[in-house]
Scaffold this motif. Sequence first.
Motif, mmCIF file in Angstrom:
data_model
loop_
_atom_site.group_PDB
_atom_site.id
_atom_site.type_symbol
_atom_site.label_atom_id
_atom_site.label_comp_id
_atom_site.label_asym_id
_atom_site.label_seq_id
_atom_site.Cartn_x
_atom_site.Cartn_y
_atom_site.Cartn_z
ATOM 1 N N HIS A 113 -13.551 29.888 25.186
ATOM 2 C CA HIS A 113 -14.211 29.314 26.354
ATOM 3 C C HIS A 113 -14.889 28.039 25.880
ATOM 4 O O HIS A 113 -15.674 28.066 24.929
ATOM 5 C CB HIS A 113 -15.241 30.285 26.925
ATOM 6 N N VAL A 114 -14.589 26.921 26.520
ATOM 7 C CA VAL A 114 -15.197 25.644 26.171
ATOM 8 C C VAL A 114 -16.333 25.375 27.158
ATOM 9 O O VAL A 114 -16.113 25.400 28.375
ATOM 10 C CB VAL A 114 -14.159 24.498 26.209
ATOM 11 N N ASP A 132 -18.664 23.872 29.665
ATOM 12 C CA ASP A 132 -18.470 22.859 30.715
ATOM 13 C C ASP A 132 -17.010 22.557 31.047
ATOM 14 O O ASP A 132 -16.734 21.679 31.852
ATOM 15 C CB ASP A 132 -19.180 21.544 30.388
ATOM 16 N N LYS A 133 -16.054 23.251 30.425
ATOM 17 C CA LYS A 133 -14.637 23.023 30.729
ATOM 18 C C LYS A 133 -13.939 24.288 31.201
ATOM 19 O O LYS A 133 -13.039 24.230 32.013
ATOM 20 C CB LYS A 133 -13.891 22.457 29.513
ATOM 21 N N THR A 154 -7.863 22.260 22.074
ATOM 22 C CA THR A 154 -7.835 23.352 23.042
ATOM 23 C C THR A 154 -7.159 22.937 24.347
ATOM 24 O O THR A 154 -7.445 21.865 24.881
ATOM 25 C CB THR A 154 -9.286 23.796 23.344
ATOM 26 N N ILE A 205 -6.963 23.774 28.242
ATOM 27 C CA ILE A 205 -7.769 24.442 29.259
ATOM 28 C C ILE A 205 -6.838 25.071 30.300
ATOM 29 O O ILE A 205 -5.949 24.399 30.840
ATOM 30 C CB ILE A 205 -8.737 23.440 29.926
ATOM 31 N N THR A 231 -6.916 23.493 34.242
ATOM 32 C CA THR A 231 -6.493 22.110 34.496
ATOM 33 C C THR A 231 -5.285 21.664 33.684
ATOM 34 O O THR A 231 -4.677 20.643 33.990
ATOM 35 C CB THR A 231 -7.645 21.136 34.184
ATOM 36 N N GLU A 249 -5.559 20.438 30.842
ATOM 37 C CA GLU A 249 -6.036 19.361 29.970
ATOM 38 C C GLU A 249 -6.104 19.844 28.525
ATOM 39 O O GLU A 249 -6.314 21.017 28.263
ATOM 40 C CB GLU A 249 -7.437 18.908 30.392
ATOM 41 N N TRP A 289 -8.258 19.161 25.113
ATOM 42 C CA TRP A 289 -9.508 18.577 24.640
ATOM 43 C C TRP A 289 -9.681 18.846 23.159
ATOM 44 O O TRP A 289 -9.346 19.926 22.668
ATOM 45 C CB TRP A 289 -10.697 19.189 25.390
ATOM 46 N N VAL A 308 -12.563 19.566 20.926
ATOM 47 C CA VAL A 308 -13.910 20.035 21.229
ATOM 48 C C VAL A 308 -14.673 20.323 19.946
ATOM 49 O O VAL A 308 -14.188 21.058 19.086
ATOM 50 C CB VAL A 308 -13.836 21.316 22.092
ATOM 51 N N GLN A 332 -19.524 23.656 20.935
ATOM 52 C CA GLN A 332 -19.175 23.800 22.348
ATOM 53 C C GLN A 332 -18.105 24.864 22.594
ATOM 54 O O GLN A 332 -17.655 25.037 23.723
ATOM 55 C CB GLN A 332 -18.674 22.464 22.902
#
Length: 71
Positions: free
Chosen positions: A13-14, A16-17, A38, A40, A43, A45, A47, A49, A53
Amino acid sequence: MAFQQLDPTIPVHVVDKGAGFAFAVIDYGQEHTLIWVTAIDETGEIWCVPNPQVRLQGNWTMGRARPSPPK
């Protein structure tokens, strides 16, 4: 610098994402935090990270609760 592909991927789990899968880790050395590459879920996406985070997703079988929201 070291780049390590993860096989299998790690469900994370990121902050804020949202939920996703880490599929690689980048280590720039002792003066830097690890960077998790990572994807997500929601989305699609990708990232890079920083370690503070990233949280493991909950796993009932392993007795790990869902991650708490950051303070």
